[in-house]
Scaffold this motif. Structure first.
Motif, PDB file in Angstrom:
ATOM      1  N   PHE A 204       0.834  -1.205   0.000  1.00 30.51           N
ATOM      2  CA  PHE A 204       0.000   0.000   0.000  1.00 30.51           C
ATOM      3  C   PHE A 204       0.865   1.251   0.000  1.00 30.51           C
ATOM      4  O   PHE A 204       0.590   2.210  -0.727  1.00 30.51           O
ATOM      5  N   LEU A 205       1.926   1.254   0.819  1.00 35.70           N
ATOM      6  CA  LEU A 205       2.826   2.425   0.851  1.00 35.70           C
ATOM      7  C   LEU A 205       3.410   2.681  -0.532  1.00 35.70           C
ATOM      8  O   LEU A 205       3.484   3.827  -0.987  1.00 35.70           O
ATOM      9  N   LEU A 206       3.798   1.634  -1.218  1.00 37.28           N
ATOM     10  CA  LEU A 206       4.381   1.797  -2.548  1.00 37.28           C
ATOM     11  C   LEU A 206       3.314   2.171  -3.570  1.00 37.28           C
ATOM     12  O   LEU A 206       3.588   2.924  -4.512  1.00 37.28           O
ATOM     13  N   GLY A 207       2.100   1.676  -3.395  1.00 36.87           N
ATOM     14  CA  GLY A 207       1.015   2.071  -4.284  1.00 36.87           C
ATOM     15  C   GLY A 207       0.709   3.548  -4.175  1.00 36.87           C
ATOM     16  O   GLY A 207       0.279   4.187  -5.143  1.00 36.87           O
ATOM     17  N   ALA A 208       0.932   4.109  -2.983  1.00 33.53           N
ATOM     18  CA  ALA A 208       0.704   5.537  -2.763  1.00 33.53           C
ATOM     19  C   ALA A 208       1.938   6.371  -3.089  1.00 33.53           C
ATOM     20  O   ALA A 208       1.872   7.602  -3.076  1.00 33.53           O
ATOM     21  N   ALA A 209       3.067   5.724  -3.370  1.00 37.08           N
ATOM     22  CA  ALA A 209       4.316   6.437  -3.625  1.00 37.08           C
ATOM     23  C   ALA A 209       4.420   6.849  -5.087  1.00 37.08           C
ATOM     24  O   ALA A 209       3.627   6.452  -5.929  1.00 37.08           O
ATOM     25  N   ARG A 210       5.437   7.660  -5.389  1.00 34.25           N
ATOM     26  CA  ARG A 210       5.682   8.099  -6.756  1.00 34.25           C
ATOM     27  C   ARG A 210       6.804   7.263  -7.370  1.00 34.25           C
ATOM     28  O   ARG A 210       7.863   7.784  -7.715  1.00 34.25           O
ATOM     29  N   VAL A 211       6.567   5.961  -7.460  1.00 34.93           N
ATOM     30  CA  VAL A 211       7.537   5.095  -8.126  1.00 34.93           C
ATOM     31  C   VAL A 211       7.503   5.401  -9.622  1.00 34.93           C
ATOM     32  O   VAL A 211       6.432   5.549 -10.215  1.00 34.93           O
ATOM     33  N   GLY A 212       8.657   5.520 -10.241  1.00 34.18           N
ATOM     34  CA  GLY A 212       8.752   5.946 -11.627  1.00 34.18           C
ATOM     35  C   GLY A 212       8.089   4.989 -12.605  1.00 34.18           C
ATOM     36  O   GLY A 212       7.893   3.798 -12.324  1.00 34.18           O
ATOM     37  N   ALA A 213       7.750   5.518 -13.770  1.00 26.05           N
ATOM     38  CA  ALA A 213       7.141   4.719 -14.827  1.00 26.05           C
ATOM     39  C   ALA A 213       8.054   3.565 -15.222  1.00 26.05           C
ATOM     40  O   ALA A 213       9.284   3.673 -15.150  1.00 26.05           O
ATOM     41  N   PHE A 214       7.437   2.457 -15.592  1.00 24.75           N
ATOM     42  CA  PHE A 214       8.099   1.244 -16.072  1.00 24.75           C
ATOM     43  C   PHE A 214       8.812   0.470 -14.969  1.00 24.75           C
ATOM     44  O   PHE A 214       9.490  -0.510 -15.235  1.00 24.75           O
ATOM     45  N   THR A 215       8.651   0.922 -13.727  1.00 26.63           N
ATOM     46  CA  THR A 215       9.146   0.163 -12.578  1.00 26.63           C
ATOM     47  C   THR A 215       7.939  -0.357 -11.809  1.00 26.63           C
ATOM     48  O   THR A 215       7.066   0.421 -11.428  1.00 26.63           O
ATOM     49  N   SER A 216       7.877  -1.652 -11.581  1.00 22.87           N
ATOM     50  CA  SER A 216       6.752  -2.221 -10.849  1.00 22.87           C
ATOM     51  C   SER A 216       6.976  -2.103  -9.349  1.00 22.87           C
ATOM     52  O   SER A 216       8.055  -2.412  -8.834  1.00 22.87           O
ATOM     53  N   GLU A 217       5.940  -1.657  -8.657  1.00 24.63           N
ATOM     54  CA  GLU A 217       5.999  -1.563  -7.197  1.00 24.63           C
ATOM     55  C   GLU A 217       6.237  -2.927  -6.563  1.00 24.63           C
ATOM     56  O   GLU A 217       6.796  -3.011  -5.457  1.00 24.63           O
ATOM     57  N   TYR A 218       5.835  -3.998  -7.236  1.00 28.60           N
ATOM     58  CA  TYR A 218       6.114  -5.348  -6.721  1.00 28.60           C
ATOM     59  C   TYR A 218       7.619  -5.572  -6.579  1.00 28.60           C
ATOM     60  O   TYR A 218       8.090  -6.151  -5.592  1.00 28.60           O
ATOM     61  N   ASP A 219       8.390  -5.117  -7.573  1.00 24.79           N
ATOM     62  CA  ASP A 219       9.839  -5.308  -7.545  1.00 24.79           C
ATOM     63  C   ASP A 219      10.472  -4.535  -6.389  1.00 24.79           C
ATOM     64  O   ASP A 219      11.391  -5.027  -5.721  1.00 24.79           O
TER      65      ASP A 219
END
Length: 468
Positions: A204-219
């Protein structure tokens, strides 16, 4: 930590979670108890007796830095900025998720398909009196997949409960889910999605974060846990689902179809509009869930709640990570205050090393992926000031900042949730860059007042004698 139940067990063992056994109404009462508790920085709350339901609701999971540290696997006495550094370090070695036996996945213990789907079977709260209804997704994330590259994204977008098999979406322009939906629109296909409620909280924290495009929050989540996140395939959508999720909603979003949605009391402390808006929605085809599933919700609303703490961590950590990736020398620390939901205000402490260095850092902050969207004010201070020490930051603004020299106003992309802008003109925001440092190039700098170190030691030795 694999799931929400692990988090509950850890917090309960440490006295950081309180079970509410008295009957509580899902309609306003539950949210108001949670909101007052969050404003007092109280414990996580597990409501075991929700009126009309047998399954529990958890709220206030992320109200304190201590519980955020537990989620991240960091020391419990960490500061928010310690968590930023830990985030940046942990994210360096992504670990892709791994598929596990579907038959053993807890999220598959119960399945509702087709006409049997009924989201009213879950204790979805009504949060505020003027909300347009009950909001299923406040502490959830939606899984989508890019039809071209196969990139899997986890993103948090609010979801109103619109019907027993319909929940709303708020895919804001330019968000990853919105980009993907437009691709499916060109293909004339509905977009497969999955909404996840209750999971390993790091997801959930990563889903709410600004992880860059083409990078999966799962990784990235795998990097945080030091092992692959366990996933299974959906029942009706070809998407990777967290095997230990509490509730999984599977369905499709048609870019050409809309339902009236909202309003909703947002984290800004205001409603994002004046009424309902036509929005795309999830046409739910299947729901899988664990036995006695834990429904996770957050009150959002006026700062500071667990929503703001979550954003202060995820946005602030992402800003720090992205600034570090720019390899700018001299960066000491970043702080994105929870009071600004972690996204509207950033304070950066730095060691100046050359003329224009402070200006470089200011412009770099709004040039990051995180800072390019919604960040309105950036303050840079010298390295003798910790950015989270707000009284000292106010000191720097009072005695080092010069308005006719040290501020720049720029334009940038806004969020439609910013209540400081008129509702009809929220595409563009102003940006204030404030240099609260003593200019590096000055030959004659102000002479600081400093205590004599030897006398300080002598006074400390007499401290108790002096009656302190």
């Amino acid at each position: 930590m694999k799931d929400m139940r692990d988090f509950v067990a850890v917090c309960e063992e440490k006295g950081l979670l309180k079970r509410i056994t008295a009957e509580v109404d899902w309609n306003l009462e539950l949210s108001h108890i949670a909101k007052l508790n969050e404003e007092a920085q109280g414990p996580a709350l597990l409501f075991d007796n929700v009126k009309g339901y047998k399954s529990p609701v958890i709220t206030s999971a992320c109200t304190t830095v201590e519980r955020l540290a537990i989620i991240m696997g960091m020391p419990e006495d960490s500061t928010l900025t310690d968590l930023y550094v830990g985030w940046e370090e942990k994210a360096k070695k992504p670990i892709p998720p791994t598929y596990v036996d579907k038959a053993k996945a807890p999220c598959k213990q119960n399945i509702m398909m087709g006409d049997d789907v009924d989201l009213y079977k879950f204790p979805v709260p009504q949060y505020y009196p003027l909300d347009g209804g009950r909001f299923y997704g406040t502490a959830h994330f939606i899984i989508t997949k890019d039809p071209d590259s196969g990139w899997v994204n986890l993103g948090t977008y609010r979801s109103q409960l619109l019907a027993k098999d319909k929940i709303g979406t708020q895919f804001i322009k330019g968000k990853h889910a919105d980009i993907m939906l437009k691709k499916y629109q060109k293909l004339k296909q509905p977009m497969p999605v999955a909404s996840i409620v209750g999971c390993d909280p790091i997801l959930f924290l990563l889903g709410a974060a600004r992880v860059g495009a083409f990078t999966s929050e799962y990784d990235v989540a795998g990097a945080f846990r030091g092992q692959a996140i366990e996933i299974v395939k959906g029942e009706v959508v070809d998407l990777p689902i967290p095997a230990h999720a509490e509730i999984v909603v599977e369905g499709f979003v048609d870019a050409e179809k809309f339902m009236e949605e909202g309003p909703f009391g947002e984290y800004t402390g205001y409603y994002s509009g004046v009424g309902t808006d036509p929005r795309n929605f999830i046409d739910v085809k299947c729901v899988t869930y664990r036995d006695n599933p834990i429904f996770w919700g957050t009150t959002v609303g006026r700062a500071v709640t667990d929503s703001h703490m979550t954003m202060a961590l995820s946005y602030g950590a992402t800003l720090w990570q992205q600034l570090k990736e720019m390899r700018i020398p001299g960066l000491k620390a970043v702080y994105c205050p929870p009071e600004g939901a972690g996204r509207f205000l950033a304070i950066i402490s730095m060691t100046q090393m050359y003329p224009g260095h402070a200006d470089q850092v200011l412009t770099a902050a709004i040039s990051t992926e995180m800072g390019a969207y919604g960040l309105k004010t950036v303050i840079v201070v010298d390295d003798d000031i910790d950015p989270w020490d707000i009284p000292r930051v106010m000191y720097a603004l009072s005695f080092r900042f010069q308005p006719n020299r040290s501020q720049v106003i720029k334009r940038g992309r806004s969020t439609p949730l910013d209540p400081s802008l008129p509702i009809e003109t929220r595409d563009i925001t102003g940006r204030l860059l404030m240099d609260a440092t003593i200019p590096y190039e000055w030959k004659n700098k102000p002479i600081p007042i400093e205590l004599d170190p030897d006398m300080v030691e002598r006074v400390k030795e007499r401290w108790s004698e002096l009656g302190f």
